[in-house]
Design an enzyme around this catalytic site. Structure first.
Site: not given
Length: 409
Positions: A135, A182, A226, A228
């Site tokens: 991104c 993702e 983690r 996401r």
């Protein structure tokens, strides 16, 4: 050569610790069955087979095809394959990631490199698009201003020059039944939420997909914090809901489930572990100079009231997020070796396990590249669960499309 037990265990996605808890046998039994030193009861194999079937697409559903963009080392591919998908196209530009990918997915077709150089009409037809897209910042400005300056706007201008544009153009051209994307958690808040607003609007308003999003912490599946964001979209309206995810209790797995036991219950592997007891190689222990530097650095920031510093963990802990910079000093996840002993880094095999890859996953690259690859990877079990949830809805959309074709015919 793998035993029938080992083959079934891998397909369930269970770790040794999870298999021990679910089957009611010690971890020692599990390891001996994996190595073929003992033969489990038939009932054990039956339980494993039932779990494999439970994780497969629902009865009567058709296997689906998918493309794997920004593929890395294939974490999303593993997830989609666990739900019955078949990969028909892969794109990944990094030559070292390609090497690891091909070692684990020996397709009879080449990996496409830079997706920006691939025309959308050259991407084969597929039912699902999956991508862990990088991104980059989106430039958002009013359409009137763009018109006044003679610049592109709308679909093209807000995403042109970013890799998300390539996801959009392939979705627009191929119109697959579904997609799964993702990215990092901060995508949702980037540029005060404007970046994510553009992404969602492109997918929903301009491409017509029904979009669902959820931030999921891998700590439900692996011993690592983690978070996401998962973005799922369907071409048609379906009753998909992230509320139907089956998430194990957070923190139910600890580092002891992925660390080398160093007691002889696993075989030595290459240069990661050595000797009869398969002890972690000394090369992963921090030097006196590096360990002192990290301690001094942490002390300096503590004195300033900052929280920067290394992360020291034991077997009963949950680790911080593994990052692609882990190869530099390993400071975010250091494993304690006891008092008056310097801590050590995780081995690449332990990093693989921390990301949800089983021990059949091949690591054909240097430690430096392996650390980068696992740090950039998805946590496979998270996305396997999302894929499992998506599968029946993908099948329903495919079935409706086939019915429409028959009517026209």
């Amino acid at each position: 050569m793998y035993t029938e037990f080992d083959s079934l265990l891998q397909r369930t996605g269970w770790s040794v610790a999870e298999a021990s808890a679910k089957l009611g046998y010690s971890e020692g039994h599990i390891y001996r069955w994996k190595r073929g030193e003992e033969t489990p009861r038939e009932a054990v194999l039956t339980v494993l087979q039932m779990e494999v079937e439970r994780r497969a697409p629902s009865a009567g559903s058709n296997a689906f095809t998918f493309i794997d963009l920004f593929a890395g080392i294939g974490g999303l591919r593993r997830a989609m394959e666990s739900a019955g998908g078949r990969c028909v196209f892969t794109s990944e530009w990094d030559k070292y990631a390609q090497k690891t990918y091909l070692a684990n997915f020996p397709d009879n077709r080449p990996i496409a490199g830079d997706i920006r150089e691939v025309a959308e009409e050259d991407v084969p037809e597929h039912d699902v698009l999956v991508a862990g897209f990088p991104c980059q910042p989106f430039s958002i400005a009013g359409v009137s201003k763009k018109n006044a300056l003679g610049r592109l706007h709308g679909f093209q201008d807000e995403t042109q020059g970013t890799l998300f544009f390539d996801v959009l153009r392939i979705l627009k051209h191929n119109r697959p039944a579904a997609f799964m994307l993702e990215n990092v958690k901060n995508l949702r808040s980037h540029d005060k939420g404007r970046t994510f607003s553009v992404i969602r609007r492109k997918l929903e308003e301009e491409l017509g997909y029904c979009v669902h999003t959820r931030i999921i912490d891998a700590g439900h599946f692996v011993p690592q914090h983690r978070e996401r964001i998962v973005i799922v979209g369907f071409r048609d309206s379906v009753d998909f809901s992230f509320d139907d995810l089956e998430l194990p209790a957070y923190g139910s797995r600890r580092l002891n489930t992925i660390l080398h036991p160093e007691d002889g219950t696993e075989n030595p592997e290459a240069h990661f572990t050595v000797g009869r007891r398969a002890e972690v190689s000394e090369k992963y222990t921090l030097s006196d100079k590096l360990w002192q530097y990290l301690q001094d650095y942490a002390a300096k920031h503590r004195a300033k009231g900052n929280g920067f510093g290394f992360g020291l963990f034991g077997p009963d802990d949950i680790a911080r997020t593994l990052s692609a910079r882990y190869y530099k000093d390993g400071s975010e996840i250091l494993i304690s070796r006891g008092k008056r002993k310097n801590p050590r880094r995780l081995t690449p095999r332990e990093c693989a396990r921390l990301m949800g890859y089983d021990d059949t996953f091949r690591i054909p690259v240097s430690d430096t590249q392996a650390y980068k690859q696992f740090g950039n990877s998805v946590a496979v079990p998270v996305f396997a669960e999302v894929a499992r949830l998506m599968a029946p809805h993908i099948a329903a959309i495919m079935a409706d499309a086939q019915a429409d074709i028959r009517k026209v015919g």
